[in-house]
Design a protein around this motif. Structure first.
Motif: not given
Length: 98
Positions: A60-61, A64-65
């Motif tokens: 997820r991270y 998002r990045r």
């Protein structure tokens, strides 16, 4: 000590109820719910659930990045909009190209 699916379901429901009463929000992502169901059914051990959940958070991270980097590289007037193609590419990255 082994436990039955009914015992594991009761334990999960107890923990979730305690979390709710303490004001802690549980991740309601269907993938997380699926991991809990796999633990309840005895298909995964809790350390495996934790490992997979941590990988999901990392994915997820990273997603998002990637979205943030894509938006930041656009001219100021275009930052608020993402094309359908860009969105689909980001979703594909998040789910591993399947």
């Amino acid at each position: 000590m082994s436990s039955s699916p009914d015992q594991r379901r009761a334990a999960a429901e107890t923990v979730l109820a305690r979390m709710r009463s303490a004001g802690i929000v549980f991740d309601d992502d269907p993938m997380v719910k699926g991991l809990i169901e796999e633990w309840i059914n005895g298909w995964l051990d809790m350390p495996d659930v934790l490992d997979r959940y941590q990988q999901l958070l990392k994915d997820r991270y990273a997603g998002r990045r990637a979205v943030a980097a894509s938006c930041a590289s656009r001219p100021l007037g275009e930052r608020g909009q993402m094309s359908t193609g860009d969105l689909l590419k980001q979703v594909e990255k998040l789910i591993g190209g399947t």
